[in-house]
Design an enzyme around this catalytic site. Structure first.
Site, PDB file in Angstrom:
ATOM      1  CD  GLU A   1      -1.681   1.695   2.920  1.00 18.66           C
ATOM      2  OE1 GLU A   1      -1.353   2.866   3.199  1.00 18.66           O
ATOM      3  OE2 GLU A   1      -2.015   0.860   3.777  1.00 18.66           O
TER       4      GLU A   1
ATOM      5  CD  GLU B   1       6.874   4.975   1.456  1.00 16.65           C
ATOM      6  OE1 GLU B   1       6.196   4.988   2.512  1.00 16.65           O
ATOM      7  OE2 GLU B   1       7.331   6.009   0.930  1.00 16.65           O
TER       8      GLU B   1
END
Length: 281
Positions: free
Chosen positions: A90, A161
């Protein structure tokens, strides 16, 4: 990025005590046999590649709309060695999108979250781009198409991330969260709700090779596993909205895009832009 964890699953594990009376059973059966009246304004459909869409015209608030792209995959779909990868995918797909960045400053707000059962990317936007004066709906749809189906998975982005996900895990590690996890473990001992929490396991997140992240995307991010929801004060007939959805998403092949090659997905998105859908009125 947001994580949605315990409340939904906890509610799913709590049931009302049965009364045991025949009258209540009879009335319950009658109630269950009744069809729920549908919303006459709700419009649903499916593209030839399997992507489903739901449209709901709503003039409150005026001059704004929301578009939510739901991928029907979350933490319960992770394998033993993938705990937390849905959340990392995501992050990488959403924050790595250039078209998502193009929404900044337009009056739109975008975010994403990972739950047990799904991953959702959503944009809240005005009808008109406050910078260019062009309609926002085509631009938003192009951004969502790129996020879901044309991620770049650059090594630098994955590492950035990865650090963000680990920071979130540290922030969430409160006594309340640990109690919720213990409750879920007991309530759902027979299924993955009791052992696949969206935040995952930090030791696994730290160790994954980049291929693990790309593999999860390739397995679950395909048109037939996605639903697009658009709700708001739409500035055009629903037939035209459906044509925009077809233009933005219909060119992606059915099944996993990884089966067709990343160049196919990139070519589809380039064709969308080349057709000028961002400037269509």
């Amino acid at each position: 990025m947001l994580l949605r964890t315990a409340p939904h699953a906890l509610q799913a594990g709590v049931a009302d005590s049965p009364t045991g009376t025949d009258s209540s059973s009879s009335s319950s059966s009658e109630l269950l046999s009744q069809r729920v009246k549908g919303n006459e304004q709700l419009i649903t459909g499916q593209l030839s590649n399997g992507l489903r869409y739901v449209l709901q015209p709503n003039r409150t608030p005026p001059q704004r709309f929301e578009a939510h792209l739901e991928v029907h995959a979350g933490s319960v779909d992770e394998r033993e060695h993938e705990q937390g990868v849905a959340h990392l995918v995501e992050h990488v797909t959403f924050l790595g999108s250039k078209r998502r960045e193009s929404l900044l400053g337009t009056g739109a707000r975008a975010n994403a979250y990972t739950d047990f059962h799904h991953t959702v990317f959503h944009v809240h936007a005005p009808l008109t781009n406050c910078i260019t004066g062009t309609p926002m709906l085509p631009q938003v749809l192009e951004a969502l198409a790129e996020i879901a189906f044309v991620p770049q998975f650059l090594p630098m982005r994955i590492e950035k991330e990865r650090k963000a996900v680990l920071a979130e895990a540290q922030m969430m590690n409160t006594i309340e969260y640990r109690i919720d996890c213990q409750l879920l473990t007991h309530l759902h001992a027979e299924n993955n709700l009791g052992c696949r929490f969206p935040i995952g396991k930090t030791e696994q997140v730290k160790a994954w090779e980049h291929a693990i992240v790309q593999h999860f995307w390739a397995k679950w991010y395909f048109p037939g596993n996605v639903t697009l929801y658009i709700v708001g004060d739409l500035d055009r007939p629903t037939e035209e909205v459906i044509r925009l959805i077809e233009a933005s998403f219909g060119g992606f092949p059915a099944g996993s895009l990884a089966d067709h090659g990343a160049d196919v997905a990139a070519a589809v998105l380039e064709r969308i832009t080349g057709n000028g859908s961002s400037s269509s009125s």
